[in-house]
Design a protein around this motif. Structure first.
Motif, mmCIF file in Angstrom:
data_model
loop_
_atom_site.group_PDB
_atom_site.id
_atom_site.type_symbol
_atom_site.label_atom_id
_atom_site.label_comp_id
_atom_site.label_asym_id
_atom_site.label_seq_id
_atom_site.Cartn_x
_atom_site.Cartn_y
_atom_site.Cartn_z
ATOM 1 N N LYS A 68 49.337 20.451 40.323
ATOM 2 C CA LYS A 68 49.802 20.374 41.712
ATOM 3 C C LYS A 68 48.647 20.528 42.688
ATOM 4 N N ASP A 69 47.848 21.566 42.505
ATOM 5 C CA ASP A 69 46.709 21.809 43.390
ATOM 6 C C ASP A 69 45.427 21.159 42.890
ATOM 7 N N ARG A 70 45.522 20.430 41.806
ATOM 8 C CA ARG A 70 44.445 19.587 41.276
ATOM 9 C C ARG A 70 43.160 20.373 40.971
ATOM 10 N N PHE A 71 43.295 21.377 40.099
ATOM 11 C CA PHE A 71 42.106 22.087 39.636
ATOM 12 C C PHE A 71 42.311 22.594 38.216
ATOM 13 N N MET A 72 41.213 22.767 37.514
ATOM 14 C CA MET A 72 41.193 23.355 36.184
ATOM 15 C C MET A 72 40.103 24.415 36.155
ATOM 16 N N VAL A 73 40.429 25.554 35.590
ATOM 17 C CA VAL A 73 39.438 26.625 35.432
ATOM 18 C C VAL A 73 39.404 27.009 33.962
ATOM 19 N N TYR A 74 38.228 26.918 33.378
ATOM 20 C CA TYR A 74 38.057 27.198 31.955
ATOM 21 C C TYR A 74 37.323 28.526 31.803
ATOM 22 N N LYS A 111 40.362 34.766 37.961
ATOM 23 C CA LYS A 111 41.434 34.976 38.935
ATOM 24 C C LYS A 111 40.993 34.549 40.339
ATOM 25 N N GLU A 112 39.735 34.816 40.674
ATOM 26 C CA GLU A 112 39.238 34.453 42.005
ATOM 27 C C GLU A 112 39.271 32.945 42.207
ATOM 28 N N LYS A 113 38.839 32.186 41.205
ATOM 29 C CA LYS A 113 38.835 30.723 41.334
ATOM 30 C C LYS A 113 40.253 30.199 41.546
ATOM 31 N N GLU A 118 44.127 27.667 45.047
ATOM 32 C CA GLU A 118 45.500 27.718 45.534
ATOM 33 C C GLU A 118 45.541 27.838 47.054
ATOM 34 N N SER A 119 44.501 28.427 47.636
ATOM 35 C CA SER A 119 44.423 28.597 49.088
ATOM 36 C C SER A 119 43.921 27.335 49.781
ATOM 37 N N THR A 147 26.459 44.492 43.309
ATOM 38 C CA THR A 147 26.485 44.012 41.931
ATOM 39 C C THR A 147 27.412 42.819 41.735
ATOM 40 N N GLU A 148 28.507 42.774 42.478
ATOM 41 C CA GLU A 148 29.430 41.647 42.360
ATOM 42 C C GLU A 148 30.352 41.627 43.566
ATOM 43 N N GLY A 149 31.037 40.513 43.764
ATOM 44 C CA GLY A 149 31.951 40.399 44.889
ATOM 45 C C GLY A 149 32.922 39.259 44.685
ATOM 46 N N TYR A 150 34.106 39.401 45.299
ATOM 47 C CA TYR A 150 35.155 38.399 45.118
ATOM 48 C C TYR A 150 35.911 38.182 46.415
ATOM 49 N N LEU A 151 36.370 36.959 46.626
ATOM 50 C CA LEU A 151 37.253 36.673 47.742
ATOM 51 C C LEU A 151 38.578 37.383 47.475
ATOM 52 N N SER A 152 39.002 38.215 48.397
ATOM 53 C CA SER A 152 40.217 39.002 48.176
ATOM 54 C C SER A 152 41.278 38.789 49.239
ATOM 55 N N MET A 153 40.918 38.062 50.314
ATOM 56 C CA MET A 153 41.891 37.828 51.380
ATOM 57 C C MET A 153 41.547 36.558 52.136
ATOM 58 N N TYR A 154 42.579 35.788 52.458
ATOM 59 C CA TYR A 154 42.383 34.587 53.264
ATOM 60 C C TYR A 154 43.602 34.423 54.151
ATOM 61 N N ASP A 155 43.387 34.439 55.477
ATOM 62 C CA ASP A 155 44.486 34.325 56.430
ATOM 63 C C ASP A 155 44.090 33.317 57.507
ATOM 64 N N ARG A 156 44.619 32.131 57.355
ATOM 65 C CA ARG A 156 44.263 31.054 58.285
ATOM 66 C C ARG A 156 44.750 31.347 59.695
ATOM 67 N N GLU A 157 45.926 31.978 59.815
ATOM 68 C CA GLU A 157 46.495 32.260 61.131
ATOM 69 C C GLU A 157 45.637 33.231 61.935
ATOM 70 N N SER A 158 45.091 34.218 61.262
ATOM 71 C CA SER A 158 44.231 35.186 61.957
ATOM 72 C C SER A 158 42.760 34.792 61.921
ATOM 73 N N ASN A 159 42.481 33.600 61.367
ATOM 74 C CA ASN A 159 41.117 33.066 61.313
ATOM 75 C C ASN A 159 40.163 34.020 60.588
ATOM 76 N N THR A 160 40.654 34.583 59.474
ATOM 77 C CA THR A 160 39.888 35.617 58.781
ATOM 78 C C THR A 160 39.922 35.421 57.264
ATOM 79 N N MET A 161 38.818 35.754 56.638
ATOM 80 C CA MET A 161 38.779 35.851 55.186
ATOM 81 C C MET A 161 38.060 37.147 54.840
#
Length: 232
Positions: A68-74, A111-113, A118-119, A147-161
């Motif tokens: 549906k969202d046209r991606f594959m993560v291996y 999980k991050e990918k 999906e976003s 040491t590491e970091g991940y995208l944990s929030m995305y809100d288009r309405e509030s223009n914030t990630m």
């Protein structure tokens, strides 16, 4: 692509008994939606020894397919190459167009990918944004190692990630938000400098190392442009 499962022999690390486990080598979450939740909460990878009750999370290669969202993560644990060299797999999906195909080395990145795609985001631009934000956080915290970091929030309405970074030897979590304008600028850089990578048909790894290379090329390009202007 159907969900493929195999039976593997396992020796329990607690009691030493030989047992069997059913594992999935690939899941199609468009065909079977229940797999999405089981992947994200980790329950798909849980194993309980029938002899002693020992619990473990199995760590093995698995291909996640979202038509549906046209991606594959291996997910290939500890993979250290940029491009997948599995000829059989590449041949099987070589004719697919406009599908993001990625390889990742661990469950957190896996999980991050999924969250990124999906976003509706460009993971290349996300990685470049994450790198820039991590450098800002490091400076803010007196040069602390991230040491590491991940995208944990995305809100288009509030223009914030938002990103969750793990800092220092103790890997303490630190959340930093950013305006989507930074992502937009990163997207512009990616569209300009990552043309070849976007055309690669196989599975590729887009991570911090990749983003550092793009950032280096961008800074070098800007430096050359500045020199050219001075010589005009």
């Amino acid at each position: 692509m159907p969900d493929n499962k195999v039976i593997k022999a396992l020796v329990c690390p607690s009691c030493g008994e030989l047992n069997k486990a059913q594992i999935y080598t690939s899941v199609n979450v468009t065909v079977n939606k229940s797999f999405r939740a089981r992947v994200l909460d980790g329950s798909l990878f849980k194993w309980i020894c029938p002899e002693c009750g020992y619990k473990a999370r199995l760590n093995y290669p698995i291909l996640y397919n979202d038509m549906k969202d046209r991606f594959m993560v291996y997910l290939i644990p500890k993979v250290d190459r940029f491009q997948l060299s599995d000829k059989e797999l590449e041949k099987r999906y070589s004719n697919l167009r406009n599908i993001n195909k990625r390889i990742v080395p661990n469950f957190s990145t896996f999980k991050e990918k999924i969250f990124i795609f999906e976003s509706g985001l460009d993971d290349m631009a996300v990685e470049l944004t994450k790198l820039a934000i991590s450098q800002t956080v490091s400076r803010k915290l007196d040069g602390v190692e991230i040491t590491e970091g991940y995208l944990s929030m995305y809100d288009r309405e509030s223009n914030t990630m938002g990103f969750t970074f793990f800092i220092g030897e103790e890997h303490k979590p630190y959340v930093q938000t950013a305006r989507l304008e930074i992502y937009g600028k990163s997207k512009g850089i990616i569209d300009q400098l990552a043309i070849k990578d976007k055309k690669i048909k196989g599975f590729i790894k887009i991570d911090r190392e990749w983003a550092e290379n793009i950032l280096y090329r961008y800074k070098r390009m800007k430096h050359i442009e500045k020199l050219n202007k001075l010589n005009e």
